[in-house]
Structures are given as structure tokens and as C-alpha cells.
Design an enzyme around this catalytic site. Structure first.
Site, PDB file in Angstrom:
ATOM      1  N   GLY A  56       0.845  -1.196   0.000  1.00 55.61           N
ATOM      2  CA  GLY A  56       0.000   0.000   0.000  1.00 55.61           C
ATOM      3  C   GLY A  56       0.870   1.232   0.000  1.00 55.61           C
ATOM      4  N   CYS A  83       5.298  -6.074   1.625  1.00 55.84           N
ATOM      5  CA  CYS A  83       5.606  -4.650   1.609  1.00 55.84           C
ATOM      6  C   CYS A  83       4.915  -3.909   2.770  1.00 55.84           C
ATOM      7  CB  CYS A  83       5.275  -4.047   0.246  1.00 55.84           C
ATOM      8  SG  CYS A  83       6.068  -2.461  -0.015  1.00 55.84           S
ATOM      9  N   TYR A  84       3.888  -3.095   2.495  1.00 57.47           N
ATOM     10  CA  TYR A  84       3.178  -2.429   3.593  1.00 57.47           C
ATOM     11  C   TYR A  84       2.681  -3.463   4.595  1.00 57.47           C
ATOM     12  CZ  TYR A  84      -0.173   0.606   6.003  1.00 57.47           C
ATOM     13  OH  TYR A  84      -0.856   1.324   6.955  1.00 57.47           O
ATOM     14  N   HIS A 170       7.941  -7.482  -3.635  1.00 59.39           N
ATOM     15  CA  HIS A 170       6.686  -7.924  -4.251  1.00 59.39           C
ATOM     16  C   HIS A 170       6.910  -9.245  -4.981  1.00 59.39           C
ATOM     17  CE1 HIS A 170       4.151  -4.446  -3.400  1.00 59.39           C
ATOM     18  NE2 HIS A 170       5.280  -3.763  -3.449  1.00 59.39           N
ATOM     19  N   GLU A 172       4.799 -11.138  -6.140  1.00 62.24           N
ATOM     20  CA  GLU A 172       3.790 -11.343  -7.189  1.00 62.24           C
ATOM     21  C   GLU A 172       4.175 -10.744  -8.541  1.00 62.24           C
ATOM     22  OE1 GLU A 172       3.682  -9.422  -4.597  1.00 62.24           O
ATOM     23  OE2 GLU A 172       2.545  -7.583  -4.876  1.00 62.24           O
ATOM     24  N   ASP A 228     -15.816  -9.594 -22.517  1.00 65.63           N
ATOM     25  CA  ASP A 228     -16.591  -9.907 -21.312  1.00 65.63           C
ATOM     26  C   ASP A 228     -18.062 -10.176 -21.603  1.00 65.63           C
ATOM     27  OD1 ASP A 228     -14.181  -9.330 -20.190  1.00 65.63           O
ATOM     28  OD2 ASP A 228     -14.771  -7.371 -19.409  1.00 65.63           O
ATOM     29  N   LYS A 369      -9.585 -11.231 -16.261  1.00 59.99           N
ATOM     30  CA  LYS A 369      -9.682 -11.207 -17.722  1.00 59.99           C
ATOM     31  C   LYS A 369      -9.117 -12.477 -18.372  1.00 59.99           C
ATOM     32  CE  LYS A 369     -10.707  -8.175 -21.044  1.00 59.99           C
ATOM     33  NZ  LYS A 369     -11.856  -7.257 -20.950  1.00 59.99           N
TER      34      LYS A 369
END
Ligand code: XMP
Length: 513
Positions: A56, A83-84, A170, A172, A228, A369
Site C-alpha cells: 500500500g 511490503c506495507y 513484491h 507477485e 466480457d 480477464k
């Protein structure tokens, strides 16, 4: 009962969605919740096996910074802070976080201090990870040990007994080497989660659910031709066939032959009712004299609702309104952790009037997506639909820069078609995330043969991006661009100059308006 083995508490990081997606890639269904979620609320998730605290933008030592219900640490569920999230854990357990002299943004090398922990199992030392922080840990909290450091910060800590792990980087993000392995270790080795998520079981489950919800009633859906709404239509028609009616509005702001192609595709592929409404005149009249982008968006959204309502009213028996809402839309509109400002209003359709009371049917609202595309493929949708680049709801309305006029939209359709067709012919279309053309509200001087010309400028844009929040312009081969420009100038009347936009996002946005 609420399902999800892993929950992510969102502290507003630009990577929170990515984190959720990466855990989905491990075949684990997970959800993103606000950081304000309480331990009591988490207890409703009976299968809960692990919690991740996201990154964050704020600092834990600031007043009013985003906190956590302390009771969450007593749920006996493994926790990973990122992180945060790490700094928050440190602060809550008596550690210290301070503003760092050496801020770390970008790649940093990770050096292990402890090899005997499940988070690092099977990993190699001295790998690069992605850092993005201005604060750092200066005192390790009570009960925690240091697992790794970078050249300028404590990079990972853990309270192994309580199964609380925290990393400064991070994991990810793709730039973090072996980051996926770390998430995998957390999810499977520390949380003992079981794989429970794949698109075949999703389709089976949703088809049953749609049948149960809809029963004998009728459903309407506004089709845009985008991924979508197409996949939503395919899924719903698989469940209830002709009880579904799709309405496709030609706004006059679609790409070349788009209405025709959509109609052909859908009638060929699906057992459903589909209605094409040509409302282009209505849109051009409403947009006359308007050049401010947000105003154009509002007008297009409003007109769309009006046209859709007129049609919906004719369908007295329809009880449900289906929409292709996907998970990022849900996260962005509900998560309180999200502190980002509105740069552009992407709401394509405003609210429906009070007296039109539909129940919403949103079968894709848990999917990202790439998952939507996979469902589409499994349902037999054409690659041309499934792999399509995103197309904004207001369509060419935000690609004819300034006032929208039919003449300019017609020119743009031709230019865009040449660019996209060439990308396909050169096998480049699937390698770029989004490509398109815009037409500018200026004319410039040129020379063709022996004559002076005074015609429009068009701009080509192609970007590569993972999440459309940041993007870089594609390094398209010069020879390719040459070929495209030649064809445009030779074939499209009214254009005498073509430019290629190499701005990244930020500072640019992907669309020009
Ligand atoms: P920007 O221009 O904000 O675009 O960098 C990010 C992505 O969103 C799409 N976009 C829109 N999509 N309605 C939409 O449905 C809109 O008003 C809109 N504006 C931009 C854009 O095409 C890109 O994929």
C-alpha cells in the site's frame, strides 16, 4: 457459506489484483477484501487457510494509516505480509518502521539469512526481487527472526511458530525471480490449501447456478462485441438457450464492419435471440458541438442507457439483466483500500431508471480477464473474439479527438482497419496488448503528386501491458510502421500525416482522451 481458502486484505497497492491473480494461477480461489474486514467477518469463511496483507502507498507510522483488526492474528491462520503488509505486522508486534535514507524502487538482490523455513523451500539464494518502498524495518519485532536482507533493507522476517511471514519485496511481480515459488510455498506448504479452482469446474458450476436462478424467466444482455459481454452471453446461453435475448447497439462509434461481424458470429455460434439496434444518428446528434472527453463519455453512456431501456421496455417478460462484470470491476468499486483517484470515468452505462426493475445476473464477477478468455475458449468462442484487444465502452467516441463527427469517424474506421489488419498479417496482433488509431482535430499541410494537401493527422498507438494500469509503447519494427503508413496515406482519403505515439503510461494514458 462464504468460500475462499486464501483472502487478501487490500491496503491499496497497485499490485493487489496481480497478487490475487497469481494465487488463482496456483488453482486456489481467493478474494480481495478491504483492510477494514474484521476477524469476526473472516470467520464466515469456513475453509480459510491463509491471509495475505497487500502492499500500500501509505506509511504505518502516519496517523490514520490503514490498520488491521488485531484479532486477525489470533485466528490461527497463516499470514503473509507483503511490503506495507510486512511493515504493518512489524509495527503490531513491537518492531520499528522508519523512513529510509536509501529508498528501494526496482530490482534488488535477496540474500538469505535463514534457509530452514518453508517460505524459501526449493529457492536459490541471491536472486533478484522487485522492491517498491520508501520505508523500511529498523527493528525486528519480538518473536520474529530475519529470513533475508537486501543491500539496504531487512527483506523478510517470520514468526515461524505462529506462521506469520512477511516480505518487503513484491513476490507477485514477474521481475521477482522465483516469486511464484514463494507464493506457492506459502499457499501449499504453509497454509496447506488444496487446489480448488479451474475453468471447467467453474463452467459446470455456473451453468447449474444460472439455471437455478433464472428458472423459466427471461434474461436480457447488452452485447458490446468485447470479450466480457461475449463470454457472459455464451455462458448464459449454454445454461438457458433462447430464454436469453442480447441487444447490440450500433452507436455509430464502432469499428469497421463491427456490427456485421458481431451479428454473424453470434448467430452462427449460439442458440440465443439477438437484436441489432442502429442508433448511430441519435449518438451523432447528441455529441454535436461537444469536445470535452468526460462530457462525451457521459453523453454516450446516457444515450446508451436510453436506447437500451427503450428495447428493454419492449421485453415485458424479462426479469434479469445480465452483465459481463468481471472481478477487477468488483474490486475497484468495492475495496476501501483503493485510494486511487478517478483519472477517467470508465463507467460506460449509467444507472437504469427506477421503474425498470431487473435483477442482476453477473456470472463472471469472480473472474479475471485471462480467466474470462479461458472460459470463452472452452465454450467454443472464436479466437477473433476471445483474443480481442480491449475496446473502450465509448468506442471511437474517445478516439475521434475533440468533437465527434461522422466524417472523422468514417476516416478513423478505415485507418484503424488498415493498422489492425496489418498487425494480424504480420502475426503481431497477439503480441501486443492493445493497438488502435486516433484522429486529431487538426489539419496539416502535405504534398501529394504535384499538389498541396491540407488534411487530417492520425496517430497510431500500440502498447504492451499486463494490467492496463501501466503500459509501455510497443517497439514495432520500423519497416512495419512504414508499410502501414504507406497504405493509410494511399488508401484513406482525408489523411496526409501519420504519427506513432511512443508515450508510456504514466505519464500518458492508453487512450488519448
Ligand atoms: P486509459 O486510457 O485509462 O485506458 O489508460 C486503460 C484501459 O481502459 C480502456 N478505457 C476504457 N474502457 N470505458 C471503457 O470501457 C472507457 O471510458 C474507457 N477509457 C479507457 C482503454 O481502452 C484501456 O484498455
Amino acid at each position: 457459506m462464504k468460500k475462499a481458502q486464501v483472502l487478501i486484505l487490500d491496503y491499496g497497492s497497485q499490485y493487489t489484483q496481480l497478487l490475487s491473480r497469481k494465487v488463482r494461477e496456483l488453482n486456489i480461489y481467493n478474494e480481495v477484501l478491504s483492510f477494514e474486514t474484521t476477524a469476526e467477518e473472516l470467520k464466515e469463511y469456513k475453509d480459510l487457510k491463509g491471509i495475505i496483507l497487500s502492499g500500500g502507498p501509505s506509511s504505518v507510522y502516519e496517523e490514520d494509516s490503514y490498520g488491521i483488526d488485531q484479532e486477525i492474528f489470533n485466528l490461527n491462520v497463516p499470514i503473509l505480509g507483503v511490503c506495507y503488509g510486512m511493515q504493518l505486522i512489524a509495527e503490531k508486534f513491537g518492531g520499528k518502521v522508519e523512513n529510509a535514507d536509501a529508498k528501494e524502487f526496482g530490482k534488488a538482490q535477496l540474500h538469505f539469512d535463514n534457509f530452514e523455513n518453508k517460505l524459501f523451500e526449493g529457492l536459490n539464494d541471491h536472486k533478484n526481487v522487485w522492491m517498491s518502498h520508501a520505508d523500511h524495518l529498523t527493528k525486528i519485532p519480538n518473536g520474529f527472526i530475519q529470513l533475508a536482507h537486501s543491500d539496504s533493507s531487512i527483506a523478510a522476517i517470520a514468526n515461524i511458530e505462529r506462521e506469520i511471514y512477511a516480505i518487503q519485496f513484491h513476490a507477485e511481480v514477474t521481475h521477482s525471480e522465483e516469486g511464484m515459488q514463494m507464493l506457492q510455498n506459502f499457499v501449499f506448504k504453509i497454509c496447506n490449501a488444496q487446489k480448488d479452482w479451474n475453468m471447467n469446474s467453474f463452467i459446470e458450476h455456473q451453468v447449474e447456478e444460472i439455471k437455478n436462478i433464472v428458472k423459466n424467466e427471461e434474461v436480457i444482455l447488452g452485447l458490446s462485441g468485447g470479450v466480457d459481454s461475449s463470454v457472459a452471453a455464451a455462458l448464459i446461453s449454454k445454461a438457458i438457450g433462447k430464454q436469453l435475448t442480447c441487444i447490440f447497439v450500433d452507436t455509430g462509434l464502432l469499428r469497421k464492419n463491427e456490427a456485421k461481424k458481431v451479428m454473424e458470429n453470434y448467430t452462427k455460434l449460439f442458440d440465443l435471440n439477438i437484436k441489432l439496434i442502429d442508433a448511430s444518428q441519435r449518438f451523432y446528434s447528441a455529441l454535436k458541438g461537444i469536445s470535452e472527453p468526460e462530457e462525451k463519455r457521459k453523453i454516450i453512456g446516457r444515450e446508451f442507457v436510453n436506447v437500451f431501456n427503450d428495447e428493454a421496455r419492449k421485453m415485458q417478460k424479462a426479469k434479469f439483466l445480465a452483465q459481463g462484470t468481471i472481478y477487477p470491476d468488483v474490486i475497484e468499486s468495492s475495496s476501501k483500500g483503493h485510494s486511487s483517484k478517478t483519472i477517467k470515468s470508465h463507467h460506460n452505462v449509467g444507472g437504469l431508471p427506477e421503474d425498470l426493475k431487473f435483477e442482476l445476473l453477473e456470472p463472471l464477477r469472480t473472474l479475471f480477464k485471462d480467466e474470462v478468455r479461458e472460459v470463452g475458449r472452452k465454450l467454443g468462442l472464436d479466437n477473433s473474439i476471445v483474443n480481442r484487444h480491449p475496446f473502450p465502452g465509448p468506442g471511437l467516441g474517445v478516439r475521434v479527438i475533440g468533437e465527434v463527427e461522422k466524417e472523422k469517424a468514417d476516416i478513423l474506421r478505415e485507418v484503424d482497419d488498415i493498422f489492425i489488419t496489418k498487425l494480424e498479417q504480420h502475426n503481431l496482433y497477439d503480441k501486443v496488448s492493445q493497438a488502435f488509431a486516433t484522429i486529431l482535430p487538426v489539419k496539416t499541410v502535405g504534398v501529394m503528386g504535384d499538389n498541396r494537401t491540407y488534411d487530417y493527422v492520425v496517430a497510431l498507438r500500440s502498447v504492451n501491458t499486463i494490467d492496463f494500469m501501466t503500459a509501455t509503447s510497443t517497439h514495432l519494427p520500423w519497416e512495419f510502421l512504414d508499410e502501414v503508413v504507406n497504405e493509410i496515406i494511399n488508401k484513406v482519403e482525408g489523411v496526409n500525416r501519420v504519427v506513432y505515439d511512443i508515450t508510456s503510461k504514466p505519464p500518458g494514458t492508453i487512450e488519448w482522451e
